[in-house]
Structures are given as structure tokens and as C-alpha cells.
Design a protein around this motif. Sequence first.
Motif, PDB file in Angstrom:
ATOM      1  N   TYR A   1      32.268  79.673  -6.982  1.00  0.00           N
ATOM      2  CA  TYR A   1      33.206  80.778  -6.771  1.00  0.00           C
ATOM      3  C   TYR A   1      33.228  81.794  -7.905  1.00  0.00           C
ATOM      4  O   TYR A   1      34.250  82.001  -8.542  1.00  0.00           O
TER       5      TYR A   1
ATOM      6  N   PHE B   1      32.473  83.437   0.401  1.00  0.00           N
ATOM      7  CA  PHE B   1      33.390  82.508   1.055  1.00  0.00           C
ATOM      8  C   PHE B   1      34.355  83.238   1.991  1.00  0.00           C
ATOM      9  O   PHE B   1      34.692  82.737   3.059  1.00  0.00           O
TER      10      PHE B   1
ATOM     11  N   TYR C   1      33.103  78.309  11.509  1.00  0.00           N
ATOM     12  CA  TYR C   1      33.908  77.733  10.425  1.00  0.00           C
ATOM     13  C   TYR C   1      35.388  78.026  10.700  1.00  0.00           C
ATOM     14  O   TYR C   1      35.915  79.069  10.314  1.00  0.00           O
TER      15      TYR C   1
ATOM     16  N   LEU D   1      38.081  76.318   9.687  1.00  0.00           N
ATOM     17  CA  LEU D   1      39.016  75.694   8.753  1.00  0.00           C
ATOM     18  C   LEU D   1      40.044  76.679   8.177  1.00  0.00           C
ATOM     19  O   LEU D   1      41.255  76.445   8.244  1.00  0.00           O
TER      20      LEU D   1
ATOM     21  N   GLY E   1      43.996  74.807   2.122  1.00  0.00           N
ATOM     22  CA  GLY E   1      42.613  75.082   2.491  1.00  0.00           C
ATOM     23  C   GLY E   1      41.664  73.912   2.395  1.00  0.00           C
ATOM     24  O   GLY E   1      40.456  74.096   2.390  1.00  0.00           O
ATOM     25  N   SER E   2      42.196  72.681   2.280  1.00  0.00           N
ATOM     26  CA  SER E   2      41.354  71.491   2.159  1.00  0.00           C
ATOM     27  C   SER E   2      40.477  71.484   0.908  1.00  0.00           C
ATOM     28  O   SER E   2      39.396  70.899   0.908  1.00  0.00           O
TER      29      SER E   2
ATOM     30  N   ASN F   1      37.010  68.533  -1.588  1.00  0.00           N
ATOM     31  CA  ASN F   1      35.893  68.597  -2.534  1.00  0.00           C
ATOM     32  C   ASN F   1      35.857  67.395  -3.483  1.00  0.00           C
ATOM     33  O   ASN F   1      34.845  67.147  -4.136  1.00  0.00           O
TER      34      ASN F   1
ATOM     35  N   TYR G   1      28.846  74.231   8.340  1.00  0.00           N
ATOM     36  CA  TYR G   1      28.354  74.283   6.959  1.00  0.00           C
ATOM     37  C   TYR G   1      26.897  74.732   6.861  1.00  0.00           C
ATOM     38  O   TYR G   1      26.318  74.747   5.782  1.00  0.00           O
TER      39      TYR G   1
ATOM     40  N   THR H   1      26.508  80.656   4.648  1.00  0.00           N
ATOM     41  CA  THR H   1      26.749  79.470   3.818  1.00  0.00           C
ATOM     42  C   THR H   1      25.538  79.181   2.933  1.00  0.00           C
ATOM     43  O   THR H   1      25.688  78.770   1.773  1.00  0.00           O
TER      44      THR H   1
ATOM     45  N   PHE I   1      25.855  81.504   0.116  1.00  0.00           N
ATOM     46  CA  PHE I   1      26.962  81.007  -0.718  1.00  0.00           C
ATOM     47  C   PHE I   1      26.457  79.890  -1.648  1.00  0.00           C
ATOM     48  O   PHE I   1      26.760  79.877  -2.850  1.00  0.00           O
TER      49      PHE I   1
ATOM     50  N   MET J   1      26.617  69.705   0.748  1.00  0.00           N
ATOM     51  CA  MET J   1      25.686  70.828   0.606  1.00  0.00           C
ATOM     52  C   MET J   1      24.739  70.497  -0.537  1.00  0.00           C
ATOM     53  O   MET J   1      25.162  70.015  -1.594  1.00  0.00           O
TER      54      MET J   1
ATOM     55  N   GLU K   1      28.034  70.395  -3.342  1.00  0.00           N
ATOM     56  CA  GLU K   1      29.418  70.291  -2.851  1.00  0.00           C
ATOM     57  C   GLU K   1      29.548  69.160  -1.845  1.00  0.00           C
ATOM     58  O   GLU K   1      28.605  68.861  -1.117  1.00  0.00           O
TER      59      GLU K   1
ATOM     60  N   SER L   1      32.493  68.072   1.180  1.00  0.00           N
ATOM     61  CA  SER L   1      33.765  68.367   1.840  1.00  0.00           C
ATOM     62  C   SER L   1      34.154  67.146   2.651  1.00  0.00           C
ATOM     63  O   SER L   1      33.594  66.910   3.722  1.00  0.00           O
TER      64      SER L   1
HETATM   65  C1  AVJ Z   1      37.001  76.098   0.330  1.00  0.00           C
HETATM   66  C2  AVJ Z   1      36.426  73.921  -0.365  1.00  0.00           C
HETATM   67  C3  AVJ Z   1      37.618  74.228   1.650  1.00  0.00           C
HETATM   68  O1  AVJ Z   1      34.758  72.626   1.660  1.00  0.00           O
HETATM   69  O2  AVJ Z   1      35.001  73.639   3.550  1.00  0.00           O
HETATM   70  C4  AVJ Z   1      32.853  76.339   2.948  1.00  0.00           C
HETATM   71  C5  AVJ Z   1      34.138  75.462   0.875  1.00  0.00           C
HETATM   72  N1  AVJ Z   1      31.740  75.229   1.519  1.00  0.00           N
HETATM   73  N2  AVJ Z   1      31.597  76.263   3.366  1.00  0.00           N
HETATM   74  C6  AVJ Z   1      34.986  73.622   2.328  1.00  0.00           C
HETATM   75  C7  AVJ Z   1      32.954  75.665   1.767  1.00  0.00           C
HETATM   76  C8  AVJ Z   1      30.913  75.602   2.497  1.00  0.00           C
HETATM   77  C9  AVJ Z   1      35.323  74.932   1.595  1.00  0.00           C
HETATM   78  N3  AVJ Z   1      36.568  74.786   0.789  1.00  0.00           N
END
Ligand code: AVJ
Length: 322
Positions: free
Chosen positions: A36, A44, A53, A55, A161-162, A166, A206, A213, A216, A252, A282, A284
Amino acid sequence: MLTHAITADPVLEFVSDVRAGLTLRGQKELPSKYLYDDVGSALFEVISVLPQYGLTRADERLLRRHASEIADNVPKHVAVAELGSGSGKKTRWILKALCRRQHISYFPIEISPTALAMCERELGDIESMSIVGFEREYLDGLIEVVARRHDGQSILVLFLGSTIGNFDRPAAAKFLREVRNILQPGDSLLLGTDFEKPIPQLIAAYDDPLGVTAAFNLNLLARINRELDADFVLEQFEHVAKFNPDARSIEMHLRSRIDQNATIPRAGLSVSFREGETIWTESSHKYGWTEPLRIAKDAGFVCKAQWIDQEWAFAENLFIAE
Ligand code: AVJ
């Protein structure tokens, strides 16, 4: 509203985390928080509007629809500490609902100075609310907020935001236990959790077809190039999203397309990669339906209320410290 950021030393930490992660003997890894920077945060924002996505939109829907109900479940005299404020957009509803009852203080805690500035700009217009941003790691920031607690004031921690996803399960439990230990009985934590979904749906979320992504994820190497003078050739790495059934997480990775080396002068480092080798960037984690209740209990909270989105399995969980 008066605003000032309180800064630590981010560059040295970035160098040492990059060095530690890329010199591991087995699986190389880089901490996901470094995704970030300005570019990554902007990417993002794009991810969060992708159809695959859901979420972030689920998170925002819940906070918008249930803001007053959430506010009714926390004490009136409250200071709000948000862990990882991001742009602050989704927080507006809950802050406004809280302000309707009484003047509140809002302390966004955020390692990205740009996100912090955006958040302060986005939310600075809310009446009867003061903002003081902390450019800090979550727990360090929370300790500072709690030190400013007034008599009779309770703390509401927002961890939306979950982002908890992570952390792996043991680390999440430890983190929430640490949050609990900084708080006092009666303080609250609003925690956003993403539930398990069919694997193809998770992979699509993802590894989206537009490649946002992927960009990202690859930006992490671009960032190391920019900030540490490294020479990663981005075309020689590819984005991979895979489900880890043991951890119940989406991971990821950045996979090296060929045998290659990269040098990172400002970390005094040269790293070699074999073809197919990955850097894990990463995880999730996804939760079972009753898992938030257990998570609360294990960390010394009770789950007082839960709001679940109908379109995308996601919950806001209101925990009260015991
Ligand atoms: C922001 C951590 C909630 O883990 O879903 C989104 C980051 N990584 N797509 C997640 C993320 C790839 C996201 N968070």
C-alpha cells in the motif's frame, strides 16, 4: 479541525523487512503491508470496484445500512480509533451516526501518509468530530489513543475491511489479544470478517481478468525498485493467486518466470530466483460462520452483535471487552 500526524521511521523498517523476507532459505516472502504505497493504494481502490471483488462493497453496505444500529450498541461518550483507515470513505457513516449523539474524537491509525491525508480530507467536514491522525503501526497507534482517553470515555476500535484476514489464525488471535490488553472492560471493537466462499469465486476475486490485482501485486517489486534502487524486471515475474486449504486462505505470490538475479542496493542485497520460485506477498484468510464468536471469546471479548451482508458473505462483528 486540527490535524497533525505523528511519524515514526518507515524507511529503515522497509529495508530490513525486505532483507529478511528475501534472504529466507525456503519460501521467500514480503509483508503485505508494503503493497500500500501511493500506487498500490490507488490500485486497491480500483480492485474494490471490480465486479469479481465484492468484499469492500459488502463492508461499505453494512456500515451504511446499519450505522445507527451499530452506534446504538456502543457507549455514548466514545473515542474512535481506526486501525488502517484507508481513504476513510466507508467510515463516514458510522462516524456520523456516533456524532449525532455527542461530540466524538476520531483517531485514524495508518502507516501510509497519503492514505492518512486522504482520510483526514475526506472526513474533516464532519461536524462535532475532531480528527487526529497517527502515522503508526496499529498497536503503537492504539496505545497513543488510549493514553488520550478522558474520564468516563470509552474506546471504539474499528478494524474493518477484513484486514484481520491478512494475519494467519495464530497471529490474528495474538493480535486481538494484544488489542484487548490495551483496552479496558466495556470498550468495543468492530471487526470486519470475510467468510469462506467457493474456491473459483475466491480465485476470480484475487486474480481478476483485467489484471488489476496482478498490477497491485507486481507493484510491490516496482516499489522496491523505486524506493531501494532495485532492478527487478517486472515482466519476468507473474501474479499468482492460489487457495491454501489448510490455512483456508487465498495467497498471492509473485512467480519468477525464469532463473534470474535482482540487486537491491539500498538493502545491500543481491537475490537469485529459480524459474517457478515465488515470493509470497499476501494471505487473505476466510472464516467459517461461527468463527468470529470463537475469535472474540479467545481474545477476551464477547460478540455482542453481528451484521451479515446478503450479497457477499461478509460480517461486521461488534465485540465488547470483558
Ligand atoms: C484489503 C486486505 C482486505 O485481503 O482481500 C485485495 C487486499 N489483496 N486483493 C484482501 C487485497 C488482493 C484485501 N484487504
